[in-house]
Motif scaffolding. Structure first.
Motif, PDB file in Angstrom:
ATOM      1  N   ALA A  89       0.719  -1.219  -0.081  1.00  0.00           N
ATOM      2  CA  ALA A  89       0.186  -0.015  -0.058  1.00  0.00           C
ATOM      3  C   ALA A  89       0.808   1.506   0.128  1.00  0.00           C
ATOM      4  CB  ALA A  89      -0.833  -0.075   1.228  1.00  0.00           C
ATOM      5  N   GLN A  90       2.099   1.205   0.476  1.00  0.00           N
ATOM      6  CA  GLN A  90       3.072   2.213   0.464  1.00  0.00           C
ATOM      7  C   GLN A  90       3.739   2.454  -0.738  1.00  0.00           C
ATOM      8  OE1 GLN A  90       5.329   2.542   4.278  1.00  0.00           O
ATOM      9  NE2 GLN A  90       3.976   0.871   5.047  1.00  0.00           N
ATOM     10  N   THR A  91       3.625   1.506  -1.501  1.00  0.00           N
ATOM     11  CA  THR A  91       4.534   1.619  -2.766  1.00  0.00           C
ATOM     12  C   THR A  91       3.739   2.165  -4.109  1.00  0.00           C
ATOM     13  OG1 THR A  91       3.927  -0.467  -3.866  1.00  0.00           O
ATOM     14  CG2 THR A  91       5.904  -0.435  -2.216  1.00  0.00           C
ATOM     15  N   VAL A  92       2.355   2.209  -3.898  1.00  0.00           N
ATOM     16  CA  VAL A  92       1.576   2.491  -5.108  1.00  0.00           C
ATOM     17  C   VAL A  92       1.723   4.052  -5.502  1.00  0.00           C
ATOM     18  CG1 VAL A  92      -0.032   0.551  -5.005  1.00  0.00           C
ATOM     19  CG2 VAL A  92      -0.440   2.697  -3.810  1.00  0.00           C
ATOM     20  N   ASP A  93       2.010   4.897  -4.414  1.00  0.00           N
ATOM     21  CA  ASP A  93       1.894   6.460  -4.592  1.00  0.00           C
ATOM     22  C   ASP A  93       0.923   7.169  -4.920  1.00  0.00           C
ATOM     23  OD1 ASP A  93       3.552   8.659  -4.711  1.00  0.00           O
ATOM     24  OD2 ASP A  93       3.979   8.749  -6.686  1.00  0.00           O
ATOM     25  N   ASN A  94      -0.342   6.529  -4.255  1.00  0.00           N
ATOM     26  CA  ASN A  94      -1.815   6.940  -4.676  1.00  0.00           C
ATOM     27  C   ASN A  94      -2.691   6.479  -3.417  1.00  0.00           C
ATOM     28  OD1 ASN A  94      -4.594   6.767  -5.475  1.00  0.00           O
ATOM     29  ND2 ASN A  94      -3.886   7.832  -7.170  1.00  0.00           N
ATOM     30  N   ALA A  95      -2.845   8.037  -2.557  1.00  0.00           N
ATOM     31  CA  ALA A  95      -3.597   7.502  -1.551  1.00  0.00           C
ATOM     32  C   ALA A  95      -4.890   6.863  -1.456  1.00  0.00           C
ATOM     33  CB  ALA A  95      -3.551   9.011  -0.585  1.00  0.00           C
ATOM     34  N   TYR A  96      -5.670   7.167  -2.480  1.00  0.00           N
ATOM     35  CA  TYR A  96      -6.897   6.621  -2.596  1.00  0.00           C
ATOM     36  C   TYR A  96      -6.650   5.019  -3.014  1.00  0.00           C
ATOM     37  CZ  TYR A  96     -11.295   5.183  -5.209  1.00  0.00           C
ATOM     38  OH  TYR A  96     -12.417   4.580  -5.487  1.00  0.00           O
ATOM     39  N   ILE A  97      -5.829   4.708  -3.981  1.00  0.00           N
ATOM     40  CA  ILE A  97      -5.578   3.205  -3.940  1.00  0.00           C
ATOM     41  C   ILE A  97      -5.162   2.465  -2.778  1.00  0.00           C
ATOM     42  CG2 ILE A  97      -4.517   1.539  -5.407  1.00  0.00           C
ATOM     43  CD1 ILE A  97      -6.636   3.035  -7.126  1.00  0.00           C
ATOM     44  N   ALA A  98      -4.199   3.123  -2.111  1.00  0.00           N
ATOM     45  CA  ALA A  98      -3.588   2.888  -0.973  1.00  0.00           C
ATOM     46  C   ALA A  98      -4.616   2.311   0.076  1.00  0.00           C
ATOM     47  CB  ALA A  98      -2.511   3.653  -0.217  1.00  0.00           C
ATOM     48  N   SER A  99      -5.847   3.338   0.309  1.00  0.00           N
ATOM     49  CA  SER A  99      -6.935   2.794   1.058  1.00  0.00           C
ATOM     50  C   SER A  99      -7.775   1.754   0.658  1.00  0.00           C
ATOM     51  CB  SER A  99      -7.731   4.195   1.310  1.00  0.00           C
ATOM     52  OG  SER A  99      -8.466   4.163  -0.048  1.00  0.00           O
TER      53      SER A  99
END
Length: 410
Positions: free
Chosen positions: A298-308
């Motif tokens: 989740a910390q590697t995708v660089d997108n807070a929405y996708i990480a959530s």
């Protein structure tokens, strides 16, 4: 940011001590947990790193460690470990051959930490700005499984993918960015210098000007008289936007909005999901438990929405739900991807199928980036045409009308 001294225990129960830079104790605790360390004690440290305490100017002007430096380091370390070279001797050789002095100092610190009895992952933990939580987790897994050289090879491939993806995006956006900047400069020059000159000529005609011309002259006068205010507004808006997206809520909404942008949104979504699939497959193949994998990925995708959405998947799996069900609930995967996840979960070959998903998204992103210029060009041409039309009508309509009046009087 302040430095914190920490004490933590690894999976074997060994005590590990070190110093980390962070905003508060919670961020330090999160960093430790993401690398499979259980924090015991975290206190603010009165001692700072030498570079920041003794010579702030050197720290300000020091050479930055790039992603390419880390990528080459991973590849070289893999080659040395595979050849049976002891890690201390290998790091000494890498330090001597390092072209980046800052990274050479980092390698020196790794050697010192290893020499004092720390594990490699714990030594890397002292440099969170260089070694990401994902990188540290992978190294930790390599230490636990005895497959450290294999992990470094996979990290090299992962960093290569990240670098190529970023380079493709920058290359595709170079031409549109240049056109947009050129249009903005041209419009500013016309409003500040060209239209005021025409306005003086029109003022001598004592005639009623067309509406388009009046609007252009009014906007030009506003820019000439209040250019400082306009510049302050632009800078203020930019700073306010930067502050907003630096907050957790602002970053979440901005990252969600980016995915809805015309043309660019679908590329960002596919690129982000390709990064997720690649990272998840890499973690799974390396033996990282799925819950920990999703937490770190989740910390590697660089997108807070996708990480959530990924964290939502993790929470669902913790409650006992299947990966497919949590992926469907996340609402960001295509039906084809969901079908492949279902097959992978059923056959127990999820890591290889996630690799296939990553390849599929990469091919789609590559195609989209290759055709990006051709997709944007019509929009740019229409926009440029509208600007030229408005300026031409505003500037030349009064001359045309006066010419007709003159011809009529003759």
């Amino acid at each position: 940011m302040p430095f914190f001294a920490y004490k933590a225990r690894n999976a074997q129960g060994e005590l590990i001590e070190g110093i980390l830079e962070g905003s508060d104790t919670s961020s330090i605790a999160d960093t430790l947990r993401n690398t499979s360390l259980m924090p015991i004690d975290i206190v603010i440290s009165n001692t700072k790193e030498k570079s920041s305490a003794d010579n702030w100017w050197a720290k300000l002007t020091e050479e930055k460690v790039t992603a390419l430096d880390l990528q080459l380091f991973s590849r070289q370390l893999y080659t040395l470990l595979k050849a049976g070279v002891p890690i201390m001797r290998g790091l000494a050789g890498l330090q001597e051959s390092a072209t980046n002095k800052t990274f050479g100092n980092v390698i020196q610190d790794l050697r010192t930490s290893l020499d004092s009895g720390r594990e490699l992952s714990a030594a890397m933990l002292r440099h969170p700005k260089i070694f990401t939580p994902f990188y540290l987790s992978m190294v930790r897994v390599g230490e636990m499984t005895g497959r450290l050289e294999e992990v470094f090879l996979r990290l090299f491939d992962h960093l290569e993918f990240e670098r190529e993806m970023g380079e493709r995006v920058r290359t595709a956006l170079r031409y549109p960015s240049f056109v947009v900047i050129a249009m903005a400069v041209a419009i500013s020059v016309i409003n500040l210098f060209v239209i005021p000159a025409f306005a003086k000529v029109y003022a001598g005609f004592n005639a009623e000007l067309p509406l388009v011309t009046q609007i252009l002259i009014g906007f030009s006068n506003f820019m000439v008289n209040y250019w400082g205010l306009l510049l302050a507004m632009v800078v203020g808006a930019y700073m306010g936007f930067r502050y907003y997206i630096s907050t957790e809520n602002g970053r979440y909404h901005w990252d969600k909005l980016k995915l809805r942008f015309p043309i660019a949104g679908k590329i960002l979504l596919k690129g982000t999901l390709a990064r997720f699939s690649r990272s998840f497959a890499l973690s799974s193949k390396s033996g990282v438990p799925i819950i920990q994998s999703l937490n770190v990925v989740a910390q590697t995708v660089d997108n807070a929405y996708i990480a959530s959405r990924i964290i939502q998947m993790r929470d669902g799996i913790e409650r006992g739900e299947s990966i497919l069900r949590t992926a469907v609930t996340a609402g960001v995967f295509t039906p084809v991807v969901l079908q492949m996840i279902a097959v992978g979960e059923e056959t127990g070959d999820l890591d290889n199928l996630m690799d296939e998903i990553a390849h599929m998204y990469e091919r789609e992103v590559d195609y989209e980036l290759k055709t990006l210029s051709s997709q944007i060009e019509p929009i740019l041409i229409i926009g440029l045409g509208v600007v030229v039309l408005v300026l031409a009508l505003g500037v030349f309509l009064p001359i045309w009308d006066l010419g007709k009046v003159a011809m009529h009087h003759k």
